[in-house]
Design a protein around this motif. Structure first.
Motif, PDB file in Angstrom:
ATOM      1  N   VAL A 113      88.432 -13.317  20.027  1.00  0.00           N
ATOM      2  CA  VAL A 113      87.948 -14.068  19.287  1.00  0.00           C
ATOM      3  C   VAL A 113      86.978 -13.209  18.078  1.00  0.00           C
ATOM      4  CG1 VAL A 113      85.566 -15.026  19.972  1.00  0.00           C
ATOM      5  CG2 VAL A 113      86.971 -14.936  21.321  1.00  0.00           C
ATOM      6  N   VAL A 114      86.802 -12.443  17.959  1.00  0.00           N
ATOM      7  CA  VAL A 114      86.560 -11.099  17.399  1.00  0.00           C
ATOM      8  C   VAL A 114      87.225 -11.545  15.831  1.00  0.00           C
ATOM      9  CG1 VAL A 114      86.210  -9.010  16.377  1.00  0.00           C
ATOM     10  CG2 VAL A 114      85.310  -9.746  18.780  1.00  0.00           C
ATOM     11  N   LEU A 115      89.217 -11.393  16.247  1.00  0.00           N
ATOM     12  CA  LEU A 115      90.166 -11.830  15.812  1.00  0.00           C
ATOM     13  C   LEU A 115      89.226 -13.463  14.374  1.00  0.00           C
ATOM     14  CD1 LEU A 115      92.746 -10.333  13.489  1.00  0.00           C
ATOM     15  CD2 LEU A 115      93.918 -11.144  15.312  1.00  0.00           C
ATOM     16  N   THR A 116      89.429 -14.164  15.532  1.00  0.00           N
ATOM     17  CA  THR A 116      89.270 -15.581  14.541  1.00  0.00           C
ATOM     18  C   THR A 116      88.222 -15.047  13.851  1.00  0.00           C
ATOM     19  OG1 THR A 116      90.477 -16.197  16.567  1.00  0.00           O
ATOM     20  CG2 THR A 116      89.448 -17.874  15.217  1.00  0.00           C
ATOM     21  N   VAL A 117      86.952 -15.168  14.450  1.00  0.00           N
ATOM     22  CA  VAL A 117      86.294 -14.893  13.358  1.00  0.00           C
ATOM     23  C   VAL A 117      86.315 -13.576  11.926  1.00  0.00           C
ATOM     24  CG1 VAL A 117      83.454 -13.964  13.158  1.00  0.00           C
ATOM     25  CG2 VAL A 117      84.173 -14.720  15.087  1.00  0.00           C
ATOM     26  N   PHE A 118      86.626 -12.628  12.080  1.00  0.00           N
ATOM     27  CA  PHE A 118      87.429 -11.897  11.394  1.00  0.00           C
ATOM     28  C   PHE A 118      87.909 -13.083  10.172  1.00  0.00           C
ATOM     29  CE2 PHE A 118      90.117  -9.387   9.171  1.00  0.00           C
ATOM     30  CZ  PHE A 118      89.832  -8.944   7.971  1.00  0.00           C
ATOM     31  N   ILE A 119      89.320 -14.146  10.714  1.00  0.00           N
ATOM     32  CA  ILE A 119      90.341 -14.794   9.602  1.00  0.00           C
ATOM     33  C   ILE A 119      89.560 -15.150   9.606  1.00  0.00           C
ATOM     34  CG2 ILE A 119      92.281 -15.961  10.310  1.00  0.00           C
ATOM     35  CD1 ILE A 119      93.620 -13.560  12.697  1.00  0.00           C
ATOM     36  N   THR A 120      88.760 -16.325   9.658  1.00  0.00           N
ATOM     37  CA  THR A 120      88.005 -16.872   9.643  1.00  0.00           C
ATOM     38  C   THR A 120      87.398 -16.676   7.898  1.00  0.00           C
ATOM     39  OG1 THR A 120      88.233 -17.877  11.427  1.00  0.00           O
ATOM     40  CG2 THR A 120      86.196 -19.009   9.912  1.00  0.00           C
ATOM     41  N   TYR A 121      86.165 -15.437   8.685  1.00  0.00           N
ATOM     42  CA  TYR A 121      85.669 -15.045   7.724  1.00  0.00           C
ATOM     43  C   TYR A 121      86.646 -14.480   6.322  1.00  0.00           C
ATOM     44  CZ  TYR A 121      83.148 -11.717   5.027  1.00  0.00           C
ATOM     45  OH  TYR A 121      82.318 -10.691   4.021  1.00  0.00           O
ATOM     46  N   TYR A 122      87.321 -14.308   6.379  1.00  0.00           N
ATOM     47  CA  TYR A 122      88.657 -13.314   5.435  1.00  0.00           C
ATOM     48  C   TYR A 122      89.247 -14.674   4.460  1.00  0.00           C
ATOM     49  CZ  TYR A 122      91.598 -10.667   2.893  1.00  0.00           C
ATOM     50  OH  TYR A 122      92.218  -9.472   2.308  1.00  0.00           O
ATOM     51  N   LEU A 123      89.645 -15.655   5.215  1.00  0.00           N
ATOM     52  CA  LEU A 123      90.174 -16.881   4.694  1.00  0.00           C
ATOM     53  C   LEU A 123      88.918 -17.721   4.025  1.00  0.00           C
ATOM     54  CD1 LEU A 123      92.671 -18.477   4.717  1.00  0.00           C
ATOM     55  CD2 LEU A 123      91.639 -19.796   6.463  1.00  0.00           C
ATOM     56  N   PHE A 124      87.854 -17.381   4.211  1.00  0.00           N
ATOM     57  CA  PHE A 124      86.756 -18.950   3.365  1.00  0.00           C
ATOM     58  C   PHE A 124      85.702 -17.610   2.870  1.00  0.00           C
ATOM     59  CE2 PHE A 124      87.955 -21.554   7.123  1.00  0.00           C
ATOM     60  CZ  PHE A 124      88.515 -23.169   6.173  1.00  0.00           C
ATOM     61  N   LYS A 125      84.927 -16.369   2.809  1.00  0.00           N
ATOM     62  CA  LYS A 125      85.006 -15.956   1.726  1.00  0.00           C
ATOM     63  C   LYS A 125      85.153 -15.129   1.018  1.00  0.00           C
ATOM     64  CE  LYS A 125      81.178 -17.293   3.830  1.00  0.00           C
ATOM     65  NZ  LYS A 125      80.408 -18.248   2.943  1.00  0.00           N
ATOM     66  N   VAL A 126      86.243 -14.340   1.662  1.00  0.00           N
ATOM     67  CA  VAL A 126      86.448 -13.277   0.503  1.00  0.00           C
ATOM     68  C   VAL A 126      88.453 -13.785  -0.277  1.00  0.00           C
ATOM     69  CG1 VAL A 126      87.901 -10.892   0.761  1.00  0.00           C
ATOM     70  CG2 VAL A 126      86.600 -11.239   2.266  1.00  0.00           C
ATOM     71  N   ILE A 127      88.948 -14.805   0.497  1.00  0.00           N
ATOM     72  CA  ILE A 127      90.710 -15.228  -0.204  1.00  0.00           C
ATOM     73  C   ILE A 127      89.616 -16.035  -1.315  1.00  0.00           C
ATOM     74  CG2 ILE A 127      92.561 -16.799  -0.555  1.00  0.00           C
ATOM     75  CD1 ILE A 127      92.466 -15.049   1.778  1.00  0.00           C
ATOM     76  N   PRO A 128      89.209 -16.102  -2.771  1.00  0.00           N
ATOM     77  CA  PRO A 128      88.476 -17.838  -3.458  1.00  0.00           C
ATOM     78  C   PRO A 128      89.541 -18.948  -3.239  1.00  0.00           C
ATOM     79  CG  PRO A 128      89.956 -15.758  -5.767  1.00  0.00           C
ATOM     80  CD  PRO A 128      89.834 -14.850  -3.690  1.00  0.00           C
ATOM     81  N   ASP A 129      88.857 -19.682  -3.630  1.00  0.00           N
ATOM     82  CA  ASP A 129      89.338 -21.246  -3.669  1.00  0.00           C
ATOM     83  C   ASP A 129      90.275 -21.260  -5.141  1.00  0.00           C
ATOM     84  OD1 ASP A 129      88.296 -21.503  -1.455  1.00  0.00           O
ATOM     85  OD2 ASP A 129      86.029 -22.626  -1.938  1.00  0.00           O
TER      86      ASP A 129
END
Length: 119
Positions: free
Chosen positions: A102-118
């Motif tokens: 669950v923690v990994l899923t939250v991290f992946i979500t954060y990284y995908l939407f907040k770190v990698i630009p659109d």
């Protein structure tokens, strides 16, 4: 000798990266990026083959060329991640493992939407 090393590392990272398509904990995109890096330094034939493959185009091409991912693509990716992680969490035998997934899923979500630009 150096080219052989890059070729071997590229092949290994490609195989593990492709396995990561169905295994939620294995990171597909970074391993395919590594394979591309290694193939570019070892074999023009493998480099061209990888860059023309559907897997590379689907998982890596946008990010490798622009350092960004289209928002629609991110939405498709996150649903696949949630589905596979949900299955993994359901079948995980121990509560600490479920929690870590669950923690990994939250991290992946954060990284995908907040770190990698659109794009």
């Amino acid at each position: 000798m150096k080219k052989l090393f890059y070729l071997i590392v590229g092949c290994i990272s490609l195989v593990i990266g492709v396995a990561g398509i169905v295994l939620p904990i294995v990171p597909t995109t970074p391993l395919l990026l590594l394979a591309g890096f290694c193939f570019a330094r070892s074999s023009k034939k493998f480099d061209v083959w990888l860059r023309n493959s559907k897997i590379y185009d689907f998982y890596v091409a946008d990010y490798a060329e622009t350092k960004s991912i289209a928002k629609e693509r991110k939405k498709k990716m996150i649903w696949q991640i949630y589905l596979l992680m949900g299955i993994s969490i359901y079948f995980a035998p121990l509560l600490p493992i479920k929690f870590m997934l669950v923690v990994l899923t939250v991290f992946i979500t954060y990284y995908l939407f907040k770190v990698i630009p659109d794009k």
